[in-house]
Enzyme design. Structure first.
Site, PDB file in Angstrom:
ATOM      1  CD  GLU A  92      -2.742  -1.289   2.464  1.00 13.27           C
ATOM      2  OE1 GLU A  92      -2.510  -0.507   3.423  1.00 13.27           O
ATOM      3  OE2 GLU A  92      -3.658  -2.139   2.490  1.00 13.27           O
ATOM      4  CG  HIS A 131      -5.783  -0.735   5.128  1.00  9.46           C
ATOM      5  ND1 HIS A 131      -4.597  -1.421   5.197  1.00  9.46           N
ATOM      6  CD2 HIS A 131      -6.518  -1.191   6.179  1.00  9.46           C
ATOM      7  CE1 HIS A 131      -4.603  -2.239   6.231  1.00  9.46           C
ATOM      8  NE2 HIS A 131      -5.769  -2.115   6.859  1.00  9.46           N
TER       9      HIS A 131
END
Length: 210
Positions: free
Chosen positions: A171, A188
């Protein structure tokens, strides 16, 4: 190792993550994001989707969040099957099966697992092959539960018809899943609800006071 006590706040994010999971399921089923993008591109095209009430949803991991997702799904009338490493007593509206049985019977597979050596890439080419053709995958747990390349291959072949993913192996995510209109991606943000974050802070302070 050093005698340091470690605490977490496991209950605070439960509702927030469970509600995002339901949101991703509905977005994928009813193609909400696709329709929004079409309209913004001056393309008025109603899109055919599916009813949640007619789906079999397989919950993999029946802990705090998985059980909350099941509670919410019951309100929609979906058939719910579940797998967990622990044994649970019979529960109304829930059928507990093996992992393989859940994958093979579910129209939508929802992941709510912790990450360890036994669950890393639990969704891979082999396990996806055991899923129903046209199934959908939802992951709001840990990115490394899923082999993203295997999901990409399954979307290309049509074996998976859609996905909703909130967590990724790396990420910020910039990979090939961004190219599929039938995939809904979020950053997320499962616990990113104001009320949940406030509760997390309260629980953290409670831990310190203990």
């Amino acid at each position: 190792e050093y005698g340091i006590e470690v605490y977490n706040t496991p209950t605070a994010p439960v509702i927030a993550v469970a509600e995002l999971t339901i949101g991703l399921i509905l977005s994928v089923l009813r193609r909400i994001v696709e329709a929004d993008i079409n309209i913004r591109n001056n393309n008025w095209k109603p899109l055919m989707g599916n009813l949640l009430s007619e789906q079999t949803v397989g919950i993999v991991g029946y802990g705090r969040i998985g059980s909350k997702v099941a509670q919410l799904l019951r309100l929609f009338g979906a058939k719910i099957i579940a797998y967990d490493i622990r044994d649970f007593p019979p529960q109304e509206g829930i059928t507990f099966l093996t992992f393989k049985e859940v994958l093979s019977q579910a129209d939508i597979v929802v992941l709510h697992l912790s990450l360890d050596s036994s669950t890393r890439h639990i969704i891979n080419n082999h396990t996806i092959a055991t899923m129903k053709k046209g199934a959908k995958l939802i992951n709001t747990s840990r990115g490394e539960l899923v082999d993203e390349n295997a999901v990409v291959d399954a979307l290309k072949s049509g074996h998976l018809s859609g996905a909703g993913i909130d967590t990724f192996e790396k990420e910020p995510y910039k990979g090939p899943l961004t190219t599929f209109p039938q995939v809904v991606l979020t950053s997320h943000m499962g616990s990113y609800a104001i009320e949940a974050r406030a509760q997390m802070e309260k629980e953290a302070v409670g831990n310190l006071l203990k």
